[in-house]
Design an enzyme around this catalytic site. Structure first.
Site, PDB file in Angstrom:
ATOM      1  CG  ASP A  42      -2.137   0.957   0.976  1.00 20.86           C
ATOM      2  OD1 ASP A  42      -2.070   1.783   0.037  1.00 20.86           O
ATOM      3  OD2 ASP A  42      -3.120   0.890   1.731  1.00 20.86           O
TER       4      ASP A  42
HETATM    5  C1  BGC Z   1      -4.925   3.472   0.099  1.00 20.48           C
HETATM    6  C2  BGC Z   1      -5.047   2.477  -1.041  1.00 20.48           C
HETATM    7  C3  BGC Z   1      -4.849   3.179  -2.349  1.00 20.48           C
HETATM    8  C4  BGC Z   1      -3.493   3.861  -2.344  1.00 20.48           C
HETATM    9  C5  BGC Z   1      -3.190   4.632  -3.613  1.00 20.48           C
HETATM   10  C6  BGC Z   1      -3.645   4.252   0.013  1.00 20.48           C
HETATM   11  O1  BGC Z   1      -3.628   5.270   0.967  1.00 20.48           O
HETATM   12  O2  BGC Z   1      -4.975   2.781   1.329  1.00 20.48           O
HETATM   13  O3  BGC Z   1      -6.302   1.854  -1.007  1.00 20.48           O
HETATM   14  O4  BGC Z   1      -4.963   2.278  -3.416  1.00 20.48           O
HETATM   15  O5  BGC Z   1      -3.460   4.794  -1.266  1.00 20.48           O
HETATM   16  O6  BGC Z   1      -3.994   5.747  -3.718  1.00 20.48           O
END
Ligand code: BGC
Length: 757
Positions: free
Chosen positions: A228
């Site tokens: 993530d």
């Molecule tokens: C979120 C993800 C997301 C990623 C990219 C993160 O903060 O938890 O779900 O895909 O950011 O935007």
């Protein structure tokens, strides 16, 4: 050597390290020398958030269709519809040059307070896994990848970057992992995204057991694991654990750390090669799908409306709906003018267009006169004047439609919900309007359950419209006027009070730790076990027609676990309009060695029926439907015995049931050991015949068993002995033994383990 392997062989250490870290926030590092292109990824689960310039920090994204969010989608229980939506998402991805869509999310709804529950499907792993797999299959069928997220146990926003979710092994396997497992095994997502949080003390990004042992080795995941955004703390430890790609980039210090670790022997280059192989496999696969062109925004808007209509859940209806030619309709609530159709955070989409709910009503309302009052302000403040205006138009109308949206400051990615309540103004508004207008319909827009006790009593009908996507305004009008017969059913329980919810005493944790103390018992598993009343149960939803269930059959009353069993039932539309019913199959284990939830969803089907029509619904239950995870053996097991198969219209409305007998075909290693109690030895089919003769002999010697049976005193003593560990039992009996007690214990253990004496 495969072409991918030969590519890996040609790469320098520097190139390999660079490939494992993002080039930008949304791209992987290309290797021009070898013709390896960059991979472009983009949020999110229910629409594309493709930023215009992937190299800038600006957040503005290109227009894309905003479909309903996951909590809505799961309420459709519609596998084909999710597949269709996935195809549309992929078409948009192709047009916007996106190789991999960052979603769907398959985390469980442990507490209704999780701010991000609108992005997750269900409180039940079978339903969530089925929905996730359908969406992934739809997207990937078009040559666009997905990223199943957030693996694992990411069930709250509070301290989401660091908190340790303390989950026992069985709960992890039976509740928090199966949706991922189903989606991985069935739909083979190209990538899986690790979670930010720790799981039992170890970051999701560094969790070898989750990333390598379970995901890759046990479930056979062949794609790559991506972090993530910002979830990696120690790049080398993460690589060793199985985290292939770190995002976002650029991060030269990470690349250097990997190079350095290989050079000084801290990181085996084979580990890096494996990550590179996995990433290259997906980069090359993505490159086979030509990108560019345009997508049909108008057609996708129509699809978004159809999907939204399928997700709406009719929670209450005293017969007012569908509306029959009302002459004067009071439309109340700012959400009627400003649609609340999506949530905050990384899944926030720049929609191609947005239906204004009021305008969509107007289009279907014929000659009816529509009046409007705002009802509540944008913020948390109280404004009695707005309520007075609403009451004034409501009391002269035939019907009041109250559009109530939970404000985004009460529900979003990044923070949890403070409570399950609407704002005080919204509650006062509903109470004031229903006091003067009995024909009041409340239309809700929110991503997760609300407490309704304070206001539902006075309403004539309540529609759960969810975060409904950009075309939801039209879908609501379709349902209100009966152009669509609602068929959605809740994918999560609506509790009466926050204090009733399963994780209430263990949420959101403290001192960096959240203990999943409720174990297996989340959602309906908890309410069943506690026999707690709820506002609306899991699987519940009304229709404008009614359905009868008859003639339930099972393919075999006795069956071997590996064969599974086929359940069928005849469903008849007994009302006056066409409709769809979601038939749910739950399994109840009558007796098991370990505690189990009273019942668990193991199958479902959605069936479409004309008035008077009957269809047979057949649902196959496989071995896993009867199994549980035994932490003593670290595996899923079945046990011989009777199971009730419950077929229902909701988790609380079981219409028919049958009992089947399962025969276990597994060869299970014994779990008896020297500290297992005498009772456990007697309960064990292998242990009993081994222990019983010796036990009886000792009892006879001790005078506890006599020719005339045993007396009460000796029964008390035998009961006492039952709870002694085997080893201690023999030590107590030492005076009556001809061999040392430990030798006898070891001999019995050898026998149960199948070791020949
Ligand atoms: C979120 C993800 C997301 C990623 C990219 C993160 O903060 O938890 O779900 O895909 O950011 O935007």
């Amino acid at each position: 050597m495969s072409s991918i392997q030969s590519l890996v062989a040609q790469m320098t250490l520097e190139e390999k390290a660079a490939l494992c870290t993002g080039e930008s926030a949304w791209t992987t590092t290309p290797i021009q020398r070898l013709g390896v292109p960059r991979l472009l990824v983009s949020d999110g689960p229910h629409g594309l958030r493709r930023v215009a310039d992937v190299y800038s920090m600006a957040n503005k994204s290109l227009p894309a269709t905003c479909f309903p969010t996951a909590s809505a989608l799961a309420s459709s229980w519609d596998v084909e519809l999710l597949h269709e939506m996935g195809q549309a998402l992929a078409e948009e991805a192709i047009a916007l040059d996106v190789d991999v869509i960052l979603g769907p999310g398959a985390n469980m709804k442990r507490s209704p307070l999780c701010g991000r529950n609108f992005e997750y499907f269900a409180e039940d792993p079978y339903l969530a896994g089925t929905m996730a797999a359908a969406l992934i299959e739809g997207i990937q069928s078009q040559g666009v990848g997905t990223s199943l997220k957030h693996y694992a146990a990411n069930n709250q926003e509070y301290e989401r970057f660091s908190i340790s979710a303390e989950v026992d092994e069985r709960t992890l396997r039976e509740i928090y992992l199966p949706a991922f497992e189903m989606a991985v095994k069935k739909a083979r997502p190209w990538t899986v995204m690790c979670s930010y949080n720790r799981i039992n003390g170890t970051f999701g990004s560094e969790h070898h057991q989750l990333l390598t042992d379970i995901l890759k080795n046990e479930w056979g995941f062949e794609g790559f694991v991506v972090s993530d955004w910002g979830a990696v703390h120690n790049r080398v430890a993460a690589l060793c654990a199985g985290l292939d790609l770190e995002m976002p980039g650029p991060k030269p210090t990470r690349v250097d750390a990997v190079i350095e670790a290989v050079r000084n022997g801290d990181l085996d280059e084979a580990v890096l090669d494996e990550a590179v192989r996995r990433i290259l496999t997906i980069v090359c696969r993505a490159a086979q799908t030509p990108k560019g062109g345009e997508f049909d925004a108008a057609a996708h808007h129509v699809l978004a409306r159809k999907i939204s209509a399928e997700t709406i859940v009719l929670l209450k209806n005293n017969g007012l709906l569908p509306l029959q030619n009302p002459q004067h309709v009071a439309v109340i609530g700012r959400a009627a003018m400003e649609a609340h159709f999506q949530g905050g955070g990384s899944s926030h989409i720049n929609p191609t267009q947005v239906d204004v709910p009021f305008n969509e009503l107007q289009k279907l309302a014929g000659n009816a006169e529509l009046s409007f009052a705002e009802g509540y302000p944008k913020d948390d403040s109280r404004d009695p004047a707005l309520i007075e205006q609403a009451v004034a138009i409501a009391q002269t109308a035939d019907v009041a439609l109250l559009y109530i949206a939970l404000p985004s400051y009460k529900e979003s990615e990044g923070y949890d919900r403070p409570d399950l309540d609407l704002t005080a103004q919204q509650v006062a508004l509903i109470q004031a309007v229903t006091a003067v207008q009995p024909n009041t319909v409340v239309i809700l827009n929110n991503g997760a359950p609300l407490a309704m006790g304070e206001w539902i009593g006075g309403t004539a009908a309540v529609l759960e419209g969810w975060m409904m996507g950009q075309a939801g305004g039209g879908a609501i009008a379709d349902v209100l006027f009966g152009r669509v017969n609602p068929a959605g059913k809740l994918a999560e329980t609506y509790p009466l009070r926050l204090a009733d919810t399963p994780a209430h005493l263990n949420f959101p944790g403290e001192n960096g730790v959240v203990r999943y103390g409720e174990g297996l018992f989340i959602g309906y598993r908890y309410y069943d076990a506690k026999e707690l009343p709820v506002q609306f149960p899991f699987g519940y939803g009304l229709s404008y027609t009614t359905f009868a269930y008859d003639n339930m059959r099972v393919s075999d009353e006795e069956f071997k676990d590996v064969q599974g069993v086929m359940v069928s039932v005849d469903v008849t539309n007994t009302g006056a309009v066409a409709g769809q019913e979601i038939v749910q199959v739950y399994v109840h284990d009558r007796e098991s060695r370990l505690v189990r939830p009273y019942k668990e969803l193991k199958g479902f089907a959605k069936v479409s029926l004309q008035p008077g029509e009957t269809k047979t619904v057949a649902i196959q239950l496989d071995e896993r439907a009867f199994a549980y995870y035994d932490p003593a053996r670290h595996q899923w097991i079945t046990e011989d015995g009777q199971f009730d198969i419950l077929v229902g219209a909701s988790s609380a409305d079981i219409r028919c049931q049958a009992t089947v007998v399962l025969q276990c075909t597994m060869e299970l290693a014994t779990i008896l050991h020297d500290e297992s109690t005498i009772r456990a030895w007697f309960d064990d089919p292998i242990g009993r015949p081994i222990l019983e003769p010796i036990f009886n002999e000792l009892m006879r010697k001790g005078g506890l068993f006599s020719e005339n049976g045993s007396n009460d005193d000796s029964m008390d003593l035998i009961s006492f002995l039952m709870d002694l560990p085997l080893r201690s039992f023999f030590h107590f009996q030492e005076g009556s033994l001809t061999q040392p007690p430990d030798d006898i214990t070891n001999m019995l253990l050898d026998q149960v383990r199948g070791v020949k004496a």
